[in-house]
Design an enzyme around this catalytic site. Structure first.
Site, mmCIF file in Angstrom:
data_model
loop_
_atom_site.group_PDB
_atom_site.id
_atom_site.type_symbol
_atom_site.label_atom_id
_atom_site.label_comp_id
_atom_site.label_asym_id
_atom_site.label_seq_id
_atom_site.Cartn_x
_atom_site.Cartn_y
_atom_site.Cartn_z
ATOM 1 N N TYR A 20 0.925 -1.446 -0.143
ATOM 2 C CA TYR A 20 0.239 0.378 0.144
ATOM 3 C C TYR A 20 0.926 0.849 0.139
ATOM 4 O O TYR A 20 0.426 2.023 0.472
ATOM 5 C CB TYR A 20 -0.976 0.311 1.103
ATOM 6 C CG TYR A 20 -1.932 -1.394 1.746
ATOM 7 C CD1 TYR A 20 -2.721 -1.399 0.045
ATOM 8 C CD2 TYR A 20 -1.598 -2.171 2.359
ATOM 9 C CE1 TYR A 20 -3.663 -2.772 0.004
ATOM 10 C CE2 TYR A 20 -2.226 -3.096 2.091
ATOM 11 C CZ TYR A 20 -3.308 -3.471 1.311
ATOM 12 O OH TYR A 20 -4.514 -4.198 1.377
ATOM 13 N N HIS A 25 -4.863 6.503 0.207
ATOM 14 C CA HIS A 25 -5.193 5.702 1.599
ATOM 15 C C HIS A 25 -3.888 6.455 2.526
ATOM 16 O O HIS A 25 -4.071 6.505 4.214
ATOM 17 C CB HIS A 25 -5.686 4.435 2.065
ATOM 18 C CG HIS A 25 -6.743 4.345 2.591
ATOM 19 N ND1 HIS A 25 -7.660 5.129 2.536
ATOM 20 C CD2 HIS A 25 -7.580 3.673 3.255
ATOM 21 C CE1 HIS A 25 -8.249 4.926 3.007
ATOM 22 N NE2 HIS A 25 -8.568 3.284 3.678
ATOM 23 N N ASN A 73 -7.961 0.401 9.105
ATOM 24 C CA ASN A 73 -9.534 0.245 10.200
ATOM 25 C C ASN A 73 -9.616 -0.343 11.447
ATOM 26 O O ASN A 73 -10.451 0.045 11.778
ATOM 27 C CB ASN A 73 -10.047 -1.001 9.448
ATOM 28 C CG ASN A 73 -10.746 -0.596 7.525
ATOM 29 O OD1 ASN A 73 -10.583 0.371 7.411
ATOM 30 N ND2 ASN A 73 -11.058 -1.587 7.049
ATOM 31 N N ASN A 119 -13.354 4.660 8.157
ATOM 32 C CA ASN A 119 -13.113 3.976 8.424
ATOM 33 C C ASN A 119 -12.227 3.524 9.374
ATOM 34 O O ASN A 119 -12.409 3.675 11.148
ATOM 35 C CB ASN A 119 -12.996 1.978 8.630
ATOM 36 C CG ASN A 119 -13.993 2.182 7.825
ATOM 37 O OD1 ASN A 119 -15.339 1.818 7.775
ATOM 38 N ND2 ASN A 119 -14.292 0.745 6.464
#
Length: 199
Positions: A20, A25, A73, A119
């Site tokens: 990631y 994000h 999350n 989240n």
């Protein structure tokens, strides 16, 4: 409880897994990593392994900078472990995170803001049991038609966005500095941030 007014906490939300890296994000953590690089300070992994922490004194403020080492999350787990050993003044706490409801390149600094379906923020709220802290929302834009928002935020910035992302990180660092000395000024600076038109 009389919490220290000269102590502040910055939290950058992300997914720490390598796949990631540099995704939309992760912009919150990327901003804080750049902030620390400018200040020549390093993160150290806390013994639980759930977060990394960097510390410095800036403008007579004792600043803790926290990077959760758990998935986005469940970011609150890292905060919960941090709070076992540290008192937190929520009015001096700033969480930095991506926001798909803001146009790409825009910034908003807010207090008492709804989670907006994020989240990571829901997880932080569940630990604080409130939303009485500040958030720097970083606009990453809406997904193109037909693209799932969950997939979009886990994608990397487009090549033609990368230069602007660098400017965005620099501007965000300035706002973080301002936040430590004048929150209202920082809110104004964030709201006035515009994308630079590249011809």
């Amino acid at each position: 409880m009389n919490l220290e007014s000269n102590k502040a906490l910055f939290i950058g939300l992300w997914n720490p897994q390598e796949q990631y890296s540099k995704t939309r994000h992760n912009i919150g953590a990327d901003i804080l990593k750049a902030f620390c690089l400018k200040s020549s300070i390093n993160f150290e992994l806390e013994k639980s392994g759930s977060y990394k922490l960097a510390q410095l004194n800036l403008f007579d403020i004792n600043l803790d900078i926290l990077l959760p080492m758990v998935s986005m999350n469940i970011s609150g787990q890292a905060l919960k472990n941090y709070m076992k050993y540290n008192e937190v003044n929520q009015q001096n706490t700033l969480v930095i995170h991506d926001d798909i409801d803001l146009p790409f390149g825009r910034l908003r600094l807010k207090n008492l803001s709804s989670d907006g379906g994020h989240n990571g923020i829901k997880s932080i709220n569940s630990v604080f049991q409130s939303n009485e802290y500040f958030r720097l929302k970083v606009g990453v834009g809406r997904p193109p038609k037909g693209i799932d928002p969950a997939d979009f935020v886990l994608s990397k910035f487009y090549t033609d966005e990368r230069e602007e992302v660098d400017f965005l990180i620099e501007d965000s660092i300035e706002i973080l500095n301002t936040f430590l000395v004048d929150k209202n000024k920082a809110i104004k600076e964030a709201s006035e941030r515009r994308i630079i038109d590249v011809i």
